[in-house]
Design a protein around this motif. Structure first.
Motif, mmCIF file in Angstrom:
data_model
loop_
_atom_site.group_PDB
_atom_site.id
_atom_site.type_symbol
_atom_site.label_atom_id
_atom_site.label_comp_id
_atom_site.label_asym_id
_atom_site.label_seq_id
_atom_site.Cartn_x
_atom_site.Cartn_y
_atom_site.Cartn_z
ATOM 1 N N ASN A 2 -10.058 -13.922 68.029
ATOM 2 C CA ASN A 2 -10.561 -13.968 66.665
ATOM 3 C C ASN A 2 -9.437 -13.726 65.654
ATOM 4 O O ASN A 2 -8.326 -13.345 66.007
ATOM 5 C CB ASN A 2 -11.727 -12.981 66.469
ATOM 6 C CG ASN A 2 -11.305 -11.533 66.585
ATOM 7 O OD1 ASN A 2 -10.189 -11.175 66.243
ATOM 8 N ND2 ASN A 2 -12.201 -10.694 67.053
ATOM 9 N N ILE A 3 -9.748 -13.935 64.397
ATOM 10 C CA ILE A 3 -8.738 -13.840 63.341
ATOM 11 C C ILE A 3 -8.181 -12.425 63.229
ATOM 12 O O ILE A 3 -6.984 -12.247 63.007
ATOM 13 C CB ILE A 3 -9.343 -14.320 62.008
ATOM 14 C CG1 ILE A 3 -9.664 -15.775 62.154
ATOM 15 C CG2 ILE A 3 -8.451 -13.992 60.844
ATOM 16 C CD1 ILE A 3 -9.741 -16.617 60.952
ATOM 17 N N GLU A 4 -9.030 -11.413 63.387
ATOM 18 C CA GLU A 4 -8.555 -10.031 63.310
ATOM 19 C C GLU A 4 -7.503 -9.765 64.378
ATOM 20 O O GLU A 4 -6.463 -9.169 64.100
ATOM 21 C CB GLU A 4 -9.720 -9.052 63.460
ATOM 22 C CG GLU A 4 -9.287 -7.596 63.392
ATOM 23 C CD GLU A 4 -10.452 -6.627 63.583
ATOM 24 O OE1 GLU A 4 -10.166 -5.433 63.744
ATOM 25 O OE2 GLU A 4 -11.612 -7.056 63.589
ATOM 26 N N ASN A 5 -7.754 -10.216 65.601
ATOM 27 C CA ASN A 5 -6.777 -10.022 66.680
ATOM 28 C C ASN A 5 -5.502 -10.811 66.430
ATOM 29 O O ASN A 5 -4.414 -10.354 66.787
ATOM 30 C CB ASN A 5 -7.380 -10.386 68.025
ATOM 31 C CG ASN A 5 -8.372 -9.351 68.508
ATOM 32 O OD1 ASN A 5 -8.343 -8.209 68.074
ATOM 33 N ND2 ASN A 5 -9.272 -9.749 69.381
ATOM 34 N N GLN A 6 -5.624 -11.986 65.832
ATOM 35 C CA GLN A 6 -4.438 -12.770 65.498
ATOM 36 C C GLN A 6 -3.581 -12.030 64.476
ATOM 37 O O GLN A 6 -2.357 -11.996 64.591
ATOM 38 C CB GLN A 6 -4.831 -14.152 64.973
ATOM 39 C CG GLN A 6 -5.393 -15.064 66.027
ATOM 40 C CD GLN A 6 -5.885 -16.387 65.451
ATOM 41 O OE1 GLN A 6 -5.968 -16.563 64.235
ATOM 42 N NE2 GLN A 6 -6.219 -17.313 66.326
ATOM 43 N N LEU A 7 -4.244 -11.429 63.473
ATOM 44 C CA LEU A 7 -3.515 -10.663 62.471
ATOM 45 C C LEU A 7 -2.823 -9.466 63.114
ATOM 46 O O LEU A 7 -1.648 -9.189 62.841
ATOM 47 C CB LEU A 7 -4.460 -10.195 61.360
ATOM 48 C CG LEU A 7 -3.838 -9.312 60.275
ATOM 49 C CD1 LEU A 7 -2.727 -10.054 59.539
ATOM 50 C CD2 LEU A 7 -4.903 -8.837 59.307
#
Length: 81
Positions: A2-7
């Motif tokens: 997900n985007i949070e993990n990518q960040l």
């Protein structure tokens, strides 16, 4: 992923080669609420994301219960301050 993990992965890889200017910029211009304390807590949580409570307890000299509590507090910092 997900985007949070990518960040988090992006920030973690940046921390591997960052200097204090990176931290200062993140605190001033980053997306994390809570000012300096919130941003520093977030960066610390990202930097320690793979540290397990037993390892943390041994390296800091605190009990495992305290280590678990502190790591939980840091982890909460990556979900909003």
């Amino acid at each position: 992923m997900n985007i949070e993990n990518q960040l988090i992965d992006f920030i973690a890889s940046s921390l591997a080669t960052a200097d204090t200017a990176f931290v200062d910029d993140f605190v001033s211009n980053g997306p994390i609420p809570g000012g300096v304390d919130g941003a520093n807590r977030y960066l610390l949580a990202v930097a320690m994301r793979d540290v397990a409570a037993p390892e943390f307890a041994i390296s800091t000299g605190v009990s495992q219960d305290v280590a678990e509590s502190l790591l939980a507090w840091l982890k909460a910092g990556t979900r909003g301050v």
